[in-house]
Write a protein that holds these residues in place. Structure first.
Motif, mmCIF file in Angstrom:
data_model
loop_
_atom_site.group_PDB
_atom_site.id
_atom_site.type_symbol
_atom_site.label_atom_id
_atom_site.label_comp_id
_atom_site.label_asym_id
_atom_site.label_seq_id
_atom_site.Cartn_x
_atom_site.Cartn_y
_atom_site.Cartn_z
ATOM 1 N N ILE A 190 47.969 46.894 59.249
ATOM 2 C CA ILE A 190 46.516 45.976 60.163
ATOM 3 C C ILE A 190 45.269 46.644 60.468
ATOM 4 O O ILE A 190 45.239 47.859 59.983
ATOM 5 C CB ILE A 190 47.620 47.249 61.246
ATOM 6 C CG1 ILE A 190 48.883 46.316 61.426
ATOM 7 C CG2 ILE A 190 46.561 46.359 62.916
ATOM 8 C CD1 ILE A 190 49.212 44.511 61.711
ATOM 9 N N TYR A 191 44.230 45.605 59.758
ATOM 10 C CA TYR A 191 42.143 46.181 59.536
ATOM 11 C C TYR A 191 42.694 47.534 59.145
ATOM 12 O O TYR A 191 41.897 48.320 59.068
ATOM 13 C CB TYR A 191 42.024 46.435 61.313
ATOM 14 C CG TYR A 191 42.723 47.231 61.857
ATOM 15 C CD1 TYR A 191 42.767 48.433 61.950
ATOM 16 C CD2 TYR A 191 43.028 46.013 63.283
ATOM 17 C CE1 TYR A 191 43.603 49.158 63.514
ATOM 18 C CE2 TYR A 191 43.554 46.870 64.567
ATOM 19 C CZ TYR A 191 43.912 47.775 63.903
ATOM 20 O OH TYR A 191 44.804 48.711 65.604
ATOM 21 N N PRO A 192 42.938 47.828 57.359
ATOM 22 C CA PRO A 192 43.123 48.987 56.903
ATOM 23 C C PRO A 192 42.320 49.421 56.343
ATOM 24 O O PRO A 192 41.055 48.836 56.037
ATOM 25 C CB PRO A 192 43.781 48.648 55.526
ATOM 26 C CG PRO A 192 44.415 47.474 55.654
ATOM 27 C CD PRO A 192 43.733 46.540 56.649
ATOM 28 N N VAL A 193 41.937 50.061 55.437
ATOM 29 C CA VAL A 193 40.608 50.515 54.500
ATOM 30 C C VAL A 193 41.093 50.892 53.815
ATOM 31 O O VAL A 193 42.246 51.785 53.242
ATOM 32 C CB VAL A 193 39.672 52.111 54.748
ATOM 33 C CG1 VAL A 193 40.138 53.570 55.405
ATOM 34 C CG2 VAL A 193 38.904 52.213 53.965
ATOM 35 N N LEU A 194 40.847 49.592 52.116
ATOM 36 C CA LEU A 194 41.125 49.584 51.094
ATOM 37 C C LEU A 194 40.307 49.986 49.954
ATOM 38 O O LEU A 194 41.193 49.603 48.420
ATOM 39 C CB LEU A 194 41.556 48.188 51.291
ATOM 40 C CG LEU A 194 42.879 47.585 51.913
ATOM 41 C CD1 LEU A 194 43.214 46.054 52.063
ATOM 42 C CD2 LEU A 194 43.967 48.678 52.098
ATOM 43 N N GLN A 195 39.193 50.190 50.355
ATOM 44 C CA GLN A 195 38.225 50.699 49.014
ATOM 45 C C GLN A 195 37.093 51.897 49.566
ATOM 46 O O GLN A 195 37.114 51.885 50.807
ATOM 47 C CB GLN A 195 37.761 49.579 48.561
ATOM 48 C CG GLN A 195 37.472 48.495 49.180
ATOM 49 C CD GLN A 195 35.606 48.936 49.452
ATOM 50 O OE1 GLN A 195 34.936 49.774 48.539
ATOM 51 N NE2 GLN A 195 34.726 48.489 50.197
ATOM 52 N N LEU A 221 43.003 48.411 46.627
ATOM 53 C CA LEU A 221 41.730 46.904 46.207
ATOM 54 C C LEU A 221 42.307 46.904 44.935
ATOM 55 O O LEU A 221 42.079 45.919 44.432
ATOM 56 C CB LEU A 221 40.794 47.291 47.013
ATOM 57 C CG LEU A 221 40.438 45.599 47.104
ATOM 58 C CD1 LEU A 221 41.252 44.746 47.577
ATOM 59 C CD2 LEU A 221 38.714 45.406 47.729
ATOM 60 N N VAL A 222 41.363 48.135 43.830
ATOM 61 C CA VAL A 222 41.058 48.009 42.692
ATOM 62 C C VAL A 222 42.526 48.250 41.906
ATOM 63 O O VAL A 222 42.043 48.549 40.489
ATOM 64 C CB VAL A 222 40.157 48.887 42.712
ATOM 65 C CG1 VAL A 222 38.625 48.740 42.720
ATOM 66 C CG2 VAL A 222 40.038 50.293 42.431
ATOM 67 N N ALA A 223 43.750 47.860 42.182
ATOM 68 C CA ALA A 223 44.668 48.102 41.471
ATOM 69 C C ALA A 223 45.162 47.278 40.301
ATOM 70 O O ALA A 223 44.123 45.974 40.939
ATOM 71 C CB ALA A 223 46.531 48.030 42.576
ATOM 72 N N ASP A 224 45.864 47.191 39.644
ATOM 73 C CA ASP A 224 45.680 46.385 38.157
ATOM 74 C C ASP A 224 46.551 45.050 38.404
ATOM 75 O O ASP A 224 47.174 46.049 39.276
ATOM 76 C CB ASP A 224 46.568 47.425 36.863
ATOM 77 C CG ASP A 224 45.410 48.438 35.949
ATOM 78 O OD1 ASP A 224 44.136 47.999 36.406
ATOM 79 O OD2 ASP A 224 46.141 49.508 35.706
ATOM 80 N N TYR A 280 41.179 42.273 49.842
ATOM 81 C CA TYR A 280 42.771 42.767 49.032
ATOM 82 C C TYR A 280 43.684 40.698 49.398
ATOM 83 O O TYR A 280 44.439 40.449 48.821
ATOM 84 C CB TYR A 280 43.223 43.364 50.384
ATOM 85 C CG TYR A 280 44.962 44.159 50.100
ATOM 86 C CD1 TYR A 280 44.435 44.568 48.807
ATOM 87 C CD2 TYR A 280 45.771 44.354 49.791
ATOM 88 C CE1 TYR A 280 45.423 44.727 47.650
ATOM 89 C CE2 TYR A 280 46.979 44.285 49.762
ATOM 90 C CZ TYR A 280 47.139 44.768 48.305
ATOM 91 O OH TYR A 280 48.068 45.689 48.036
ATOM 92 N N LYS A 281 42.786 40.511 50.213
ATOM 93 C CA LYS A 281 44.578 39.015 50.473
ATOM 94 C C LYS A 281 44.175 38.229 49.199
ATOM 95 O O LYS A 281 44.576 37.477 48.458
ATOM 96 C CB LYS A 281 43.828 38.306 51.893
ATOM 97 C CG LYS A 281 44.340 37.076 51.822
ATOM 98 C CD LYS A 281 43.172 36.164 53.266
ATOM 99 C CE LYS A 281 43.655 34.449 53.508
ATOM 100 N NZ LYS A 281 42.852 33.932 52.367
ATOM 101 N N LYS A 282 42.568 37.779 49.141
ATOM 102 C CA LYS A 282 42.214 37.450 47.513
ATOM 103 C C LYS A 282 43.023 37.748 46.604
ATOM 104 O O LYS A 282 43.642 37.122 45.410
ATOM 105 C CB LYS A 282 40.920 36.878 47.335
ATOM 106 C CG LYS A 282 40.669 35.465 46.081
ATOM 107 C CD LYS A 282 38.842 36.303 46.555
ATOM 108 C CE LYS A 282 39.233 34.758 45.145
ATOM 109 N NZ LYS A 282 39.036 35.109 43.933
#
Length: 706
Positions: free
Chosen positions: A73-78, A140-143, A170-172
């Motif tokens: 739910i609306y996360p911060v991913l980077q 978001l930058v995980a392998d 992240y969805k993409k």
């Protein structure tokens, strides 16, 4: 404090318990209503930027064993790029403004000075903030290798959220790696609105929209459970029927029922991998490797194990714990699996055993595999790691004059290509020997006796072999029939390579029931243009020039009676012998891939132990401290002709072999103790009989090449 003070906790229809998992406070919510079956589990992490939020406001769930889905739910991913459109457009939208977000972020990372992202490179700023590049702060930058194994996801984004674009990226990333994604976008809303769903006059429509979206997703997943169960049952039954109708297990092989059971589960895993791949959930190779590695219980008895990287290539180093007064021998090990199966973990126990029992430093190479890496990526990784190791032998306590390279299946292919590639390299120590365990050495001709006789034998069937080959070489599967029938080989190419690929070069005992095709299938130029790279020596090292073959190190070759690739190794053995390269050959009544099963207890086979023991012997088990000379026991002539091995456990093996007649005979005995008679070997020398006496045991073998 203020936030919690205005919160009114309601426990309607749930039992609530405050617990601690270690030092971590948690709150457990369980429905009061009874249930006849285990309930689903939700693990909940509240938000607040590590500044706001508490158990008094939002509530985590109970720990489960398998993650079914991830709900974001609306996360911060980077925390790398703060110039995304949503960060510029919504920087002053309540409640998460850019200033409040940056203040929370810098407090969270114990940094009080403001940092600008991005901008002209500032080395001082980089040193202070380089941890922002890590996946724990910026997942978001995980392998890709990590992303592809994640569970399906429900993603909720809000149009007026400053973090909106994190979740869109992240969805993409998930979709590109074929992870199932359900996306719900709230057109009118703001960051943090879900928290207000029960605040009456301060509640918003977007708050309830998000709650309803999550509830709907969980309900639909439950609704799909029954059809999924029926699908699983149907696939399992279909695989069983296909197995019984197509797989051939000769009655002469040991433990045929156990072999059928093991192959059924192997076929089932491959089938499910293909189904999941067609559903865009995950690729077949990743699924199969994931399952394979789950059944590995790694044992490090007697060895130190260290994971390293040689450049970008992951490797695993095995070193015996026992002290050594001199440099040890070195082994470069390249695992098999057709670039589909196999990993550092799945071959861990075999490598640990070889390092311990042969008192060697062993390097296992974790090369790149399918689905994202095709030939020649894996070969380049193996070559790069081998060269790096050869240049660093002193650092690992290895004797430069005693380095061998070995591999099974496609690892045997890489072994041969590397030894051929390193011919003439004066800047590197010379490879002492190459050990080839049921290798695949050519991709040109699939009409050999073993290809036809063992086409439906577990585990490497004709269909699975050609599918792996097409995947690895990036060949469209529509050309499979052309490859199998030889239609992709020009007549001129066959004329050039026939002297090396002709089935007439295979020993007669393997051609007793073989009817050689009169000619190749009609030449198909389109198939040739798509598959002509199979004639490269880095794919088919069997057809390397004589001047290269003549310079490769001596070889130990293992072939298996029921292996579809058996004749590749037999043809390469003849090529080596024709060029004067010393060859020791071991043939067993086994099947492709059996070596890796040596420690699988119930699912181990006699051939697994036979191949393991021969592997150990050829890698050079040291003699017993009280041992006696093999030359003394057998004499120079027989030692050269037969191949004699002295193991750590006071056993002696004498291998007898010839190109015609019985291809091999092996006898084992313990070294004598006390007044026991010594084993001895004698031979007539001129081409007749060789006898081996082992206490009360006596073996004879007719030899035509002594």
């Amino acid at each position: 404090f203020i936030q919690d003070a205005v919160s009114i906790k309601r426990n309607h229809k749930v039992v609530v318990m405050d617990l601690c998992f270690g030092e971590v406070p948690v709150r457990l919510f369980q429905p009061k209503a009874t249930s006849s079956s285990p309930r689903r589990v939700i693990i909940f992490y509240h938000g607040g930027g590590a500044v706001l939020g508490s158990l008094g406001k939002k509530h985590p769930g109970v720990m489960g064993q398998e993650i079914w889905a991830q709900v974001l739910i609306y996360p911060v991913l980077q925390t790398i790029n703060f110039q995304l459109p949503s960060l510029l457009q919504n920087q002053n939208v309540p409640f998460l403004t850019r200033d409040f977000m940056m203040t929370s972020l810098l407090r969270f990372r114990n940094k009080i000075q403001p940092l600008e992202f991005p901008g002209p490179f500032n080395k001082s700023a980089y040193l202070e903030a380089k941890h922002f590049l890590g996946t724990r702060v910026s997942p978001l930058v995980a392998d890709n290798e990590v992303i592809v194994q994640l569970p399906e996801a429900l993603l909720v984004s809000i149009h007026w959220d400053i973090l909106r674009d994190d979740i869109l990226l992240y969805k993409k990333h998930l979709e590109d790696r074929r992870v199932p994604v359900t996306w719900y976008n709230v057109e009118v809303g703001f960051h943090g609105c879900m928290l207000l769903f029960d605040k009456k006059s301060f509640s918003f429509l977007c708050s309830w929209n998000i709650i309803n979206a999550i509830s709907t997703m969980v309900f639909l997943m439950e609704l799909l459970l029954a059809p999924v169960c029926l699908l699983v049952l149907g696939v399992n039954v279909w695989v069983l029927i296909d197995h019984l109708l197509t797989i051939d297990v000769p009655p002469t092989i040991m433990h045929p029922t156990k072999l059928r059971i093991l192959h059924y589960f192997f076929h089932l895993i491959i089938t499910w991998g293909n189904i999941l791949e067609k559903m865009n959930i995950c690729s077949m190779p990743y699924f199969v490797c994931f399952i394979q590695d789950r059944f590995v219980s790694k044992k490090n008895l007697g060895v130190f194990v260290k994971d390293l990287r040689f450049g970008t290539v992951p490797v695993r180093l095995f070193q015996p714990k026992a002290a050594s007064s001199k440099p040890r021998r070195g082994i470069i090990f390249i695992h098999g699996g057709g670039a589909v199966l196999g990993s550092l973990d799945s071959y861990h126990n075999l490598c640990a055993f070889l390092a311990r029992e042969t008192d060697s430093v062993l390097l296992s190479v974790g090369y790149r595999k399918l689905p994202y890496n095709h030939h020649p990526s894996s070969l380049y990784d193996c070559l790069s790691a081998s060269i790096h190791f050869l240049k660093s032998l002193k650092a690992y306590g290895v004797d430069p004059s005693r380095v061998v390279i070995c591999g099974d299946s496609i690892g045997g292919t890489a072994t041969v290509v590397i030894t051929q590639t390193l011919v003439g390299r004066e800047d590197l120590p010379k490879i002492r020997a190459q050990i080839l365990i049921y290798p695949i050495l050519q991709s040109l001709y699939f009409q050999f006796p073993s290809n036809l006789q063992n086409a439906n034998f577990p585990f490497l069937t004709k269909d699975f072999m050609i599918n792996c080959l097409c995947r690895y070489l990036a060949i469209d599967p529509s050309w499979k029939d052309a490859i199998l029938t030889g239609a992709c080989m020009p007549p001129s190419a066959w004329k050039k390579y026939e002297k090396w690929l002709s089935p007439d070069n295979i020993p007669k005992m393997f051609r007793s029931k073989y009817q050689q095709p009169e000619s190749l299938a009609p030449f198909n130029e389109a198939a040739y243009l798509e598959t002509k790279h199979t004639m490269n020596v880095d794919i088919s090292p069997l057809i390397a020039d004589d001047k290269i073959i003549a310079q490769v190190p001596e070889a130990f070759v293992v072939t298996l009676q029921w292996d579809i690739l058996r004749d590749d190794a037999l043809l390469y053995k003849k090529r080596l012998e024709d060029q004067g390269v010393p060859v020791t050959w071991y043939h067993a009544d086994g099947f492709h891939g059996c070596a890796i099963l040596f420690d699988k207890k119930f699912f181990s086979f006699p051939c697994s132990l036979d191949v393991r023991n021969e592997w150990q012997a050829m890698n050079g088990s040291p003699p017993h401290p009280d041992g006696w000379s093999l030359r003394e026991a057998a004499g120079e002539h027989q030692a050269k002709a037969g191949g004699l091995f002295l193991g750590q456990n006071r056993e002696v093996a004498v291998q007898l072999g010839g190109r015609e007649g019985p291809p091999w005979a092996v006898a084992w005995c313990k070294q004598p103790q006390g007044n026991e008679p010594k084993p001895w070997v004698s031979g007539s020398g001129g081409g007749g009989e060789l006898e081996a006496h082992f206490s009360t045991m006596r073996y004879k073998a007719q030899r035509t090449d002594l």
